[in-house]
Write a protein that holds these residues in place. Structure first.
Motif, short mmCIF file in Angstrom:
data_model
loop_
_atom_site.label_atom_id
_atom_site.label_comp_id
_atom_site.label_asym_id
_atom_site.label_seq_id
_atom_site.Cartn_x
_atom_site.Cartn_y
_atom_site.Cartn_z
N GLY A 138 37.05 -31.36 33.78
CA GLY A 138 35.89 -31.43 32.89
C GLY A 138 36.23 -31.15 31.45
N GLU A 139 37.54 -31.14 31.11
CA GLU A 139 37.97 -30.82 29.75
C GLU A 139 38.84 -31.94 29.17
OE1 GLU A 139 36.76 -28.39 28.22
OE2 GLU A 139 36.00 -27.12 29.84
N SER A 140 39.09 -31.86 27.87
CA SER A 140 39.98 -32.81 27.20
C SER A 140 41.42 -32.58 27.67
CB SER A 140 39.92 -32.61 25.69
OG SER A 140 38.61 -32.83 25.20
N VAL A 141 42.16 -33.68 27.78
CA VAL A 141 43.55 -33.62 28.22
C VAL A 141 44.44 -34.13 27.10
CG1 VAL A 141 45.24 -34.52 29.87
CG2 VAL A 141 42.94 -33.90 30.64
N TYR A 142 45.55 -33.41 26.88
CA TYR A 142 46.50 -33.78 25.84
C TYR A 142 47.90 -33.89 26.42
CZ TYR A 142 42.87 -32.42 22.50
OH TYR A 142 41.70 -32.32 21.80
N LEU A 143 48.62 -34.91 25.99
CA LEU A 143 50.02 -35.09 26.35
C LEU A 143 50.83 -34.99 25.07
CD1 LEU A 143 51.94 -35.93 28.73
CD2 LEU A 143 51.64 -38.29 27.96
N GLY A 144 51.80 -34.08 25.04
CA GLY A 144 52.54 -33.84 23.81
C GLY A 144 54.04 -33.84 24.01
N VAL A 145 54.77 -34.19 22.94
CA VAL A 145 56.23 -34.17 22.94
C VAL A 145 56.71 -33.47 21.67
CG1 VAL A 145 56.46 -36.28 24.30
CG2 VAL A 145 56.40 -36.43 21.80
N LEU A 146 57.94 -32.99 21.71
CA LEU A 146 58.51 -32.37 20.53
C LEU A 146 58.76 -33.41 19.46
CD1 LEU A 146 59.89 -29.91 19.12
CD2 LEU A 146 62.02 -30.67 20.20
N HIS A 147 58.35 -33.10 18.24
CA HIS A 147 58.63 -33.98 17.09
C HIS A 147 58.84 -33.10 15.88
CE1 HIS A 147 58.67 -37.51 14.56
NE2 HIS A 147 57.70 -37.00 13.80
N GLN A 148 60.07 -33.13 15.36
CA GLN A 148 60.43 -32.28 14.23
C GLN A 148 60.13 -30.82 14.58
OE1 GLN A 148 58.47 -34.12 10.86
NE2 GLN A 148 59.84 -35.88 10.91
N VAL A 206 60.68 -33.36 29.05
CA VAL A 206 60.41 -34.48 28.15
C VAL A 206 59.05 -34.40 27.49
CG1 VAL A 206 61.99 -36.08 29.29
CG2 VAL A 206 59.63 -35.88 30.11
N GLY A 207 58.22 -33.45 27.90
CA GLY A 207 56.89 -33.32 27.33
C GLY A 207 56.09 -32.26 28.05
N ALA A 208 54.83 -32.18 27.68
CA ALA A 208 53.93 -31.22 28.31
C ALA A 208 52.55 -31.83 28.38
CB ALA A 208 53.89 -29.92 27.50
N VAL A 209 51.80 -31.42 29.38
CA VAL A 209 50.42 -31.87 29.54
C VAL A 209 49.52 -30.65 29.67
CG1 VAL A 209 50.58 -32.08 32.07
CG2 VAL A 209 48.88 -33.44 30.81
N GLY A 210 48.34 -30.74 29.10
CA GLY A 210 47.44 -29.60 29.16
C GLY A 210 46.00 -29.98 28.95
N VAL A 211 45.13 -29.02 29.21
CA VAL A 211 43.70 -29.19 28.94
C VAL A 211 43.29 -28.20 27.87
CG1 VAL A 211 43.21 -30.01 31.27
CG2 VAL A 211 42.99 -27.56 30.75
#
Length: 254
Positions: free
Chosen positions: A98-108, A212-217
């Motif tokens: 029921g929340e927003s989901v974000y997928l992120g990777v390292l950049h700089q 390679v990345g992370a996923v979260g709410v």
């Protein structure tokens, strides 16, 4: 019309020329094909060679594309494969949490958001793909720092801004947070970056078992947390999503 930089245009033309050929090209071949003086062509080729974008065969003196271009290309493909593999699982996570989901990777020195699924309600929301988040305070950032040595080096060497009274800024304290993250397999941000907002994230690994990345709410602290702690069901949902994406990337079972 915006002005272009001629030397960069010529370097790009050289890379395209070398990419399109079935054989290595000599200096005369490159200069002739692009209508350049040999001295000019040689200067650009030498610079590209120093940066790893072009390699010169020591026996023939001819040029071909270098390994650095392959590395950059693989990085591009890795990010797009990660996003493609995560699409369905991220949608499922948004529905179940029921929340927003974000997928992120390292950049700089930060976290680049490469995918964002809106919270499944009728509220007005802004797409944050392409946005940057800090490494030291967000759940996504902490996960990357805990599992990725490059991210860890970046956060250790950077200025760690105090966004709220809860932000961890000293390196010893942050190292303790990262140790805890590795021990339990997930990270939280409870009003450390934005007042009234909390998040939880878990790492995604590839077939080499590399992060390679992370996923979260992320959501309002009163929805994400209960009595100051992230709700267990959200932790479980995020970790299940991360494991599913990792499996799709060939990581096997974690």
């Amino acid at each position: 019309m915006a002005r272009t930089i001629q030397s960069l245009e010529r370097a790009a033309a050289m890379l395209r020329l070398l990419a399109g050929g079935e054989r290595r090209l000599g200096l005369s071949d490159v200069a002739s094909a692009l209508g350049l003086a040999k001295g000019t062509a040689h200067g650009i080729l030498r610079t590209l060679q120093q940066e790893g974008f072009v390699e010169q065969d020591p026996a023939s003196g001819r040029y071909q594309l270098g390994a650095e271009l392959l590395r950059l290309g693989n990085s591009y493909l890795d990010v797009h494969e990660l996003r493609a593999r995560a699409l369905v699982w991220a949608d499922d996570l948004a529905r179940s949490s029921g929340e927003s989901v974000y997928l992120g990777v390292l950049h700089q020195q930060g976290v680049l958001i490469i995918h964002h699924v809106f919270r499944p309600d009728d509220s007005r929301q802004v797409l944050e793909v392409g946005a940057m988040q800090p490494l030291h305070s967000t759940a996504l950032g902490k996960v990357l720092c805990a599992y990725d040595p490059v991210a860890h080096s970046e956060v250790a060497e950077s200025d760690r801004e105090a966004f709220t009274l809860s932000t961890v800024t000293t390196l010893p304290d942050l190292e303790g947070v990262l140790d805890l993250t590795r021990a339990r397999g997930w990270a939280a941000d409870v009003e450390e970056t934005w007042a009234g907002v909390a998040s939880v994230a878990a790492p995604i690994h590839d077939r080499r078992r590399m992060p390679v990345g992370a996923v979260g709410v992320m959501g309002a602290v009163e929805r994400v947390c209960e009595e100051g702690e992230v709700r267990a069901r959200l932790v479980a949902a995020v970790r299940d999503c991360a494991r599913a994406v990792s499996r799709d990337l060939g990581a096997g079972r974690f």
